[in-house]
Design a protein around this motif. Sequence first.
Motif, PDB file in Angstrom:
ATOM      1  N   VAL A 107       0.807  -1.384   0.142  1.00 19.19           N
ATOM      2  CA  VAL A 107       0.030  -0.033   0.039  1.00 19.19           C
ATOM      3  C   VAL A 107       0.936   1.276   0.053  1.00 19.19           C
ATOM      4  CG1 VAL A 107      -1.681   1.211   1.103  1.00 19.19           C
ATOM      5  CG2 VAL A 107      -1.962  -1.169   1.107  1.00 19.19           C
ATOM      6  N   LEU A 108       0.976   2.020  -1.170  1.00 18.63           N
ATOM      7  CA  LEU A 108       1.717   2.982  -1.206  1.00 18.63           C
ATOM      8  C   LEU A 108       1.045   4.382  -0.765  1.00 18.63           C
ATOM      9  CD1 LEU A 108       3.263   2.876  -5.004  1.00 18.63           C
ATOM     10  CD2 LEU A 108       4.235   2.152  -2.661  1.00 18.63           C
ATOM     11  N   GLU A 109      -0.439   4.522  -0.628  1.00 22.08           N
ATOM     12  CA  GLU A 109      -1.076   5.555  -0.502  1.00 22.08           C
ATOM     13  C   GLU A 109      -2.221   5.215   0.383  1.00 22.08           C
ATOM     14  OE1 GLU A 109      -2.124   9.698  -2.729  1.00 22.08           O
ATOM     15  OE2 GLU A 109      -1.861   7.890  -3.888  1.00 22.08           O
ATOM     16  N   ILE A 110      -2.930   5.810   1.325  1.00 18.45           N
ATOM     17  CA  ILE A 110      -3.997   5.905   1.704  1.00 18.45           C
ATOM     18  C   ILE A 110      -4.860   7.437   2.049  1.00 18.45           C
ATOM     19  CG2 ILE A 110      -5.365   5.347   4.062  1.00 18.45           C
ATOM     20  CD1 ILE A 110      -2.745   3.471   4.934  1.00 18.45           C
ATOM     21  N   GLN A 111      -5.711   7.257   1.337  1.00 22.10           N
ATOM     22  CA  GLN A 111      -6.561   8.830   1.526  1.00 22.10           C
ATOM     23  C   GLN A 111      -7.739   8.365   1.980  1.00 22.10           C
ATOM     24  OE1 GLN A 111      -6.518   9.569  -2.660  1.00 22.10           O
ATOM     25  NE2 GLN A 111      -4.778  11.058  -2.260  1.00 22.10           N
ATOM     26  N   THR A 112      -8.514   9.305   2.838  1.00 23.47           N
ATOM     27  CA  THR A 112      -9.817   9.331   3.454  1.00 23.47           C
ATOM     28  C   THR A 112     -10.771  10.439   2.496  1.00 23.47           C
ATOM     29  OG1 THR A 112      -9.318  10.646   5.178  1.00 23.47           O
ATOM     30  CG2 THR A 112      -9.001   8.152   5.519  1.00 23.47           C
ATOM     31  N   PHE A 113     -12.186  10.019   2.572  1.00 26.39           N
ATOM     32  CA  PHE A 113     -12.887  10.826   1.732  1.00 26.39           C
ATOM     33  C   PHE A 113     -14.249  11.193   2.806  1.00 26.39           C
ATOM     34  CE2 PHE A 113     -10.290   8.779  -1.285  1.00 26.39           C
ATOM     35  CZ  PHE A 113     -10.012   9.710  -2.133  1.00 26.39           C
ATOM     36  N   LEU A 114     -15.096  12.001   2.284  1.00 27.17           N
ATOM     37  CA  LEU A 114     -16.379  12.164   2.895  1.00 27.17           C
ATOM     38  C   LEU A 114     -17.205  11.700   1.588  1.00 27.17           C
ATOM     39  CD1 LEU A 114     -16.263  15.498   4.704  1.00 27.17           C
ATOM     40  CD2 LEU A 114     -16.388  13.372   5.596  1.00 27.17           C
ATOM     41  N   GLY A 115     -18.302  10.921   1.705  1.00 30.22           N
ATOM     42  CA  GLY A 115     -19.348  10.365   0.856  1.00 30.22           C
ATOM     43  C   GLY A 115     -19.158   8.919   0.782  1.00 30.22           C
ATOM     44  N   ARG A 116     -19.579   8.401  -0.243  1.00 32.57           N
ATOM     45  CA  ARG A 116     -19.958   6.910  -0.254  1.00 32.57           C
ATOM     46  C   ARG A 116     -18.748   6.059  -0.153  1.00 32.57           C
ATOM     47  NH1 ARG A 116     -20.074   2.318  -3.105  1.00 32.57           N
ATOM     48  NH2 ARG A 116     -19.291   3.242  -4.916  1.00 32.57           N
ATOM     49  N   VAL A 117     -17.724   6.626  -0.696  1.00 32.54           N
ATOM     50  CA  VAL A 117     -16.456   5.901  -0.357  1.00 32.54           C
ATOM     51  C   VAL A 117     -15.681   6.660   0.792  1.00 32.54           C
ATOM     52  CG1 VAL A 117     -14.011   5.481  -1.548  1.00 32.54           C
ATOM     53  CG2 VAL A 117     -15.929   5.269  -2.991  1.00 32.54           C
ATOM     54  N   ASP A 118     -15.198   5.661   1.759  1.00 30.90           N
ATOM     55  CA  ASP A 118     -14.501   6.331   2.890  1.00 30.90           C
ATOM     56  C   ASP A 118     -12.952   6.215   2.664  1.00 30.90           C
ATOM     57  OD1 ASP A 118     -16.756   6.530   4.570  1.00 30.90           O
ATOM     58  OD2 ASP A 118     -16.746   4.112   4.546  1.00 30.90           O
ATOM     59  N   VAL A 119     -12.469   5.354   1.968  1.00 27.80           N
ATOM     60  CA  VAL A 119     -11.004   5.389   1.759  1.00 27.80           C
ATOM     61  C   VAL A 119     -10.525   4.704   0.476  1.00 27.80           C
ATOM     62  CG1 VAL A 119      -8.736   4.341   3.005  1.00 27.80           C
ATOM     63  CG2 VAL A 119     -10.896   4.382   4.309  1.00 27.80           C
ATOM     64  N   ARG A 120      -9.388   5.174  -0.031  1.00 23.35           N
ATOM     65  CA  ARG A 120      -8.944   4.822  -1.249  1.00 23.35           C
ATOM     66  C   ARG A 120      -7.401   4.292  -0.885  1.00 23.35           C
ATOM     67  NH1 ARG A 120      -5.376   5.766  -5.313  1.00 23.35           N
ATOM     68  NH2 ARG A 120      -4.799   7.687  -4.300  1.00 23.35           N
ATOM     69  N   LEU A 121      -7.021   3.259  -1.472  1.00 26.47           N
ATOM     70  CA  LEU A 121      -5.566   2.648  -1.095  1.00 26.47           C
ATOM     71  C   LEU A 121      -5.306   2.570  -2.711  1.00 26.47           C
ATOM     72  CD1 LEU A 121      -6.293  -0.528   1.010  1.00 26.47           C
ATOM     73  CD2 LEU A 121      -5.748   1.859   1.826  1.00 26.47           C
ATOM     74  N   ASN A 122      -3.870   3.028  -2.544  1.00 32.43           N
ATOM     75  CA  ASN A 122      -3.012   3.027  -3.705  1.00 32.43           C
ATOM     76  C   ASN A 122      -2.227   1.604  -3.658  1.00 32.43           C
ATOM     77  OD1 ASN A 122      -2.322   3.377  -6.530  1.00 32.43           O
ATOM     78  ND2 ASN A 122      -0.507   4.807  -5.915  1.00 32.43           N
ATOM     79  N   VAL A 123      -2.383   0.565  -4.247  1.00 32.34           N
ATOM     80  CA  VAL A 123      -1.574  -0.618  -4.203  1.00 32.34           C
ATOM     81  C   VAL A 123      -0.619  -0.981  -5.599  1.00 32.34           C
ATOM     82  CG1 VAL A 123      -1.900  -3.152  -3.692  1.00 32.34           C
ATOM     83  CG2 VAL A 123      -3.399  -1.415  -2.733  1.00 32.34           C
ATOM     84  N   ILE A 124       0.554  -1.314  -5.230  1.00 29.49           N
ATOM     85  CA  ILE A 124       1.361  -2.018  -6.159  1.00 29.49           C
ATOM     86  C   ILE A 124       1.612  -3.223  -5.897  1.00 29.49           C
ATOM     87  CG2 ILE A 124       2.366   0.164  -6.766  1.00 29.49           C
ATOM     88  CD1 ILE A 124       4.990  -0.710  -5.298  1.00 29.49           C
ATOM     89  N   ALA A 125       2.057  -4.206  -7.336  1.00 31.18           N
ATOM     90  CA  ALA A 125       2.307  -5.662  -7.008  1.00 31.18           C
ATOM     91  C   ALA A 125       3.303  -5.766  -8.407  1.00 31.18           C
ATOM     92  CB  ALA A 125       0.982  -6.539  -7.160  1.00 31.18           C
ATOM     93  N   ARG A 126       3.956  -6.839  -8.112  1.00 34.14           N
ATOM     94  CA  ARG A 126       4.965  -7.430  -8.990  1.00 34.14           C
ATOM     95  C   ARG A 126       4.385  -7.755 -10.567  1.00 34.14           C
ATOM     96  NH1 ARG A 126       7.163  -9.153  -4.357  1.00 34.14           N
ATOM     97  NH2 ARG A 126       6.385 -11.358  -4.662  1.00 34.14           N
ATOM     98  N   ASP A 127       3.181  -8.499 -10.273  1.00 36.49           N
ATOM     99  CA  ASP A 127       2.393  -8.793 -11.451  1.00 36.49           C
ATOM    100  C   ASP A 127       0.965  -9.216 -10.844  1.00 36.49           C
ATOM    101  OD1 ASP A 127       2.662 -11.326  -9.990  1.00 36.49           O
ATOM    102  OD2 ASP A 127       4.623 -11.998 -11.141  1.00 36.49           O
ATOM    103  N   MET A 128       0.202  -9.726 -11.776  1.00 40.26           N
ATOM    104  CA  MET A 128      -1.034 -10.169 -11.417  1.00 40.26           C
ATOM    105  C   MET A 128      -1.222 -11.326 -10.352  1.00 40.26           C
ATOM    106  SD  MET A 128      -3.094  -7.989 -12.596  1.00 40.26           S
ATOM    107  CE  MET A 128      -4.645  -8.723 -11.955  1.00 40.26           C
ATOM    108  N   ALA A 129      -0.294 -12.121 -10.385  1.00 39.23           N
ATOM    109  CA  ALA A 129      -0.242 -13.275  -9.480  1.00 39.23           C
ATOM    110  C   ALA A 129       0.046 -12.815  -8.034  1.00 39.23           C
ATOM    111  CB  ALA A 129       0.737 -14.512  -9.973  1.00 39.23           C
ATOM    112  N   HIS A 130       1.014 -12.022  -7.920  1.00 42.14           N
ATOM    113  CA  HIS A 130       1.299 -11.251  -6.691  1.00 42.14           C
ATOM    114  C   HIS A 130       0.284 -10.279  -6.327  1.00 42.14           C
ATOM    115  CE1 HIS A 130       3.657  -7.952  -4.327  1.00 42.14           C
ATOM    116  NE2 HIS A 130       3.871  -9.406  -3.586  1.00 42.14           N
ATOM    117  N   TYR A 131      -0.416  -9.761  -7.277  1.00 42.45           N
ATOM    118  CA  TYR A 131      -1.353  -8.843  -6.482  1.00 42.45           C
ATOM    119  C   TYR A 131      -2.621  -9.601  -6.035  1.00 42.45           C
ATOM    120  CZ  TYR A 131      -5.705  -5.967  -6.633  1.00 42.45           C
ATOM    121  OH  TYR A 131      -7.032  -5.409  -6.065  1.00 42.45           O
ATOM    122  N   GLN A 132      -2.981 -10.626  -6.547  1.00 46.03           N
ATOM    123  CA  GLN A 132      -4.064 -11.624  -6.010  1.00 46.03           C
ATOM    124  C   GLN A 132      -3.676 -12.016  -4.938  1.00 46.03           C
ATOM    125  OE1 GLN A 132      -4.655 -15.198  -8.820  1.00 46.03           O
ATOM    126  NE2 GLN A 132      -6.865 -15.299  -7.949  1.00 46.03           N
TER     127      GLN A 132
END
Length: 152
Positions: A94-119
């Motif tokens: 998780v590179l970034e965490i942001q909080t919001f007001l509204g329907r969405v409360d939090v946004r995470l920016n996530v990185i991975a080496r490849d799709m298998a790693h992301y999964q």
Amino acid sequence: MSVDDTDRRLLRQYQADPGLPLAELARRATMTEATASRRLDRLRARGILKGVGAVIDWRRLGWEVEVSLRITLDKTDPRAFDEFIAAARHVPEVLEIQTFLGRVDVRLNVIARDMAHYQEVYRTRLLTLPHIADLEALMHVAEIKRGEALPL
């Protein structure tokens, strides 16, 4: 906190090339070294200039996948935000965490080496975060503009 035109000129040059020696920075900002030094010190003291850091291109280090997760929390527990954020901070991908007001409360920016790693990260680290009521994953396809410089 206001800054004057001289501060803006100095900040424009500094953000364009923070590695410049003070003498060159002062020359480009059309001021003396002493003035540039005093103004930089004042901008730091006021918290406007927070520091200088390295910008690392994680893609060149083999990280190929970037995903934004939009998360709605179960807010029936008053500790939901604090507990979720505390747990999310411990996920290295998780590179970034942001909080919001509204329907969405939090946004995470996530990185991975490849799709298998992301999964793997998604299943073992992200889905286990506390208080998630809803989660939407948005796969990044292209970065069109990244605003690292302020329009001073």
